[in-house]
Design a protein around this motif. Structure first.
Motif: not given
Length: 690
Positions: A303-322
């Motif tokens: 297929l020519g595909y690469v599969y990306l498993p992504t991680g958590t955004p900053s910061n891990d435990w609190y996301g009120g600013m995002r």
């Protein structure tokens, strides 16, 4: 609260208005319609360019199957394996003469191609060894340790190199991205660096971003992906104590394997008017970071595909600013390997607050579901789910439902009211915790366990959110951030369509604390999520503590599950009970290796503690438990892949840290694994039959 209407969008066409059919309520119907319009010839997932007797990638092939067709090591002779050769890691000599260098566990997964074994060390050195004798053929040492006391995040460790070859030009290269933030191409035959690769023989991985980065918080310790002539590189962005909302992005980049020229960049945090940017409310895409691919990837070469498993955004435990769902964090993203164009995506966690980043590469395999052939991708996770899709279209093989999850009350936080739950397969490890899950070997132990929970924490389901310390009683998070599946990953049997998952059951308690100005992140954990021990040095909950699960991906059903390792059954409080194996002992479970007859995994040796006589109490129950469990950790074990029956274990000279591999050389099948730590007893051990 506002929600991204495109939460479940899965195709590259999703930005068009009619593609809103792919939103939460209509994803499956629209995906089926799209699938009907795509006609592709069937091709096996494991149809990679890897000779039967070799091992070219961390998962053997680009599809990350961890499957080898070699069958000379069998159930009948596995216990007869003997050490054929031992190679001392280059890191040991460096640590011996330099007190400030403290290499971590030797966890590299070696490769074998053309009669040479290739391996990296905890310090980012590379060596090529004779596959038959283990003798060193060449070494490469960039001496990163001269200028760096300790890399960010987890310090000195490395998981392996990558192999690329071009038959037409008779060129073969070893690629490593390491802690010095460089991508280097080495001649696979000589170890020489290519002077015309990049600038001066390497690519500076701090360059080429579209946003400002903090290089002091970035590093590289996983093998890069190889897709045709493209080298695809993720990154590690340290996610420790973060006080500022501005953080480095986890963008994925591709480079030309011959020249080192950057071919494309994929923004894992969409920018400007890119698709998904509106899932970062208040234009938080401008400053938010991470959402990186810190582990390895999988590639469909046809297929020519690469599969990306992504991680958590900053910061891990609190996301009120995002605020918002935060695409493409904690997602599987299929991109075109030549252009970086997004083909489809699936977000497994909306607005992550649990550090449940995808820790491992997905597996590609071909299955038949209800009579229909499916070119599938299976992604295992820390939270114990297996997400299964058509890897061409992103259509879920079985429905994935958005279900309500607990809501929190941390000031300023944004909570997603729902999270995706696969209807099949069932979770492969414990999720959430109730009183029924507590240890119950004896009534006294159960009563003590209940008292521990009632005094320090509370029960809750999966996705129970963090709480403010002192404001309310915290939930127990199960799995913990290091539980479920981890970087070692899963393996597939390409003949039967079964997936084998190794996992660990862990729990932590997560409380956040406020950060005062000038911090621009409101809250973070300090310290990191805290473990909660059970009574008398035992775990808090019932076994198994480690397990291996076989899942038939043709049906979505579990075929079998067995505890992996003895666990604490020889603990002074339990040994009189004559318990069966409880699972556990010595670090994380290894990734499985599958052959035509066997499932092979590190650790899991049964009865070794008892046979070694290591059951005398020292008077410290916790120390006894750790010592006794470690006795079974210095092993490599085999299971019957059809039934899960434990077939035996072989003692190793150290605790294995990397996944095992197998290859054929001069008519002999070898089993090779890294053991020990980088500064003391780090070795590469090769086993074969006498």
């Amino acid at each position: 609260m506002t929600h991204n209407p495109a939460r479940r969008l899965v195709t590259r066409e999703a930005s068009r208005p009619w593609k809103l059919l792919f939103a939460r309520q209509g994803a499956l119907a629209a995906a089926i319609a799209l699938t009907a319009a795509i006609v592709l010839p069937p091709a096996p997932a494991a149809a990679q360019n890897v000779p039967d007797g070799e091992w070219h990638a961390i998962g053997r092939d680009a599809a990350n199957t961890k499957y080898s067709p070699l069958d000379r090591i069998t159930a009948d002779n596995f216990a007869d394996l003997q050490i054929a050769w031992r190679w001392t890691s280059l890191s040991r000599a460096v640590a011996a003469r330099n007190d400030r260098i403290r290499p971590g566990q030797f966890k590299a997964v070696p490769l074998m191609a053309g009669g040479l074994v290739y391996v990296s060390t905890a310090l980012g050195q590379v060596a090529a060894l004779d596959a038959g004798t283990g003798e060193t053929v060449w070494t490469y040492d960039p001496r990163i340790y001269d200028d760096l006391d300790r890399p960010p995040n987890m310090g000195w460790h490395h998981r392996g190199v990558s192999y690329w070859e071009d038959d037409e030009s008779d060129d073969a290269r070893i690629f490593i991205a390491s802690h010095d933030l460089r991508l280097v191409a080495l001649d696979a035959r000589t170890g020489a660096r290519y002077a015309d690769f990049g600038t001066g023989g390497y690519v500076d991985l701090t360059q080429g971003f579209d946003r400002e980065i903090d290089a002091s918080r970035m590093t590289y310790s996983s093998p890069v992906a190889i897709a045709g002539d493209s080298v695809i590189v993720g990154s590690i962005v340290a996610d420790g104590r973060i006080t500022l909302r501005e953080a480095s992005p986890g963008d994925v980049r591709a480079y030309d394997a011959r020249t080192g020229e950057m071919k494309w960049i994929f923004h894992t945090i969409p920018q400007g008017d890119e698709f998904g940017a509106d899932s970062w409310q208040n234009e938080s895409w401008r400053y938010s970071g991470h959402s990186n691919v810190w582990s390895y990837m999988a590639v469909d070469e046809e297929l020519g595909y690469v599969y990306l498993p992504t991680g958590t955004p900053s910061n891990d435990w609190y996301g009120g600013m995002r605020p918002g769902d935060n695409l493409f964090a904690e997602s599987i993203v299929a991109v075109d390997a030549e252009t970086g164009e997004r083909m489809w995506h699936f977000q497994a966690i909306h607005h992550g607050l649990w550090d449940w980043d995808f820790p491992t590469g997905p597996n590609l395999l071909d299955i038949t579901v209800d009579g229909r052939p499916v070119r599938a991708i299976a992604q295992v996770s820390k939270q114990g789910f297996t997400y299964v899709f058509d890897r061409v279209t992103g259509e879920p093989v079985w429905p994935i439902e958005e279900r309500p999850v607990p809501q929190g009350n941390v000031p300023g936080e944004w909570y997603s009211p729902t999270q995706p739950f696969p209807t099949k397969p069932a979770p492969f490890d414990r999720q959430g915790i109730t009183p029924d899950d507590l240890i119950d070997f004896t009534p006294e132990l159960r009563a003590e366990a209940l008292e521990i929970v009632n005094s320090r924490a509370r029960f809750g389901p999966i996705f129970s959110p963090p709480v403010v310390r002192g404001a309310e009683v915290p939930f127990i998070q199960v799995p913990g951030a290091g539980g479920g599946a981890n970087w070692q990953g899963s393996a597939v049997d390409v003949e039967t369509g079964r997936l084998f998952v190794s996992s660990s059951t862990t729990l932590i308690v997560v409380e956040v604390v406020p950060f005062a100005p000038p911090a621009t992140v409101g809250y973070f954990t300090d310290p990191w999520g805290v473990g909660l021990s059970g009574p008398r040095g035992l775990p808090l909950f019932q076994p198994p503590y480690k397990r291996v699960t076989a899942i038939d991906l043709n049906t979505g059903d579990h075929a079998w599950m067995t505890p992996h390792g003895d666990g604490p059954r020889y603990h002074p409080e339990l040994r009189h009970l004559n318990l069966p194996p409880l699972g556990g002992g010595g670090g994380l479970s290894s990734g499985p290796l599958v052959t035509p007859t066997l499932l092979i995994m590190n650790h899991g040796g049964r009865g070794f503690a008892e046979a070694a006589g290591a059951i005398e109490s020292t008077g410290d129950a916790g120390a006894d438990a750790a010592r006794l469990m470690a006795a079974s950790a210095r092993t490599i074990s085999a299971y019957d892949k059809d039934t899960g029956e434990h077939l035996g274990s072989v003692r190793l000279p150290g605790i294995p840290g990397g996944n095992p591999i197998t290859y054929l050389h001069d008519g002999r099948q070898f089993l090779v694994v890294a053991v020990g730590s980088g500064g003391a007893d780090a070795e590469l051990i090769a086993l074969t039959l006498p």
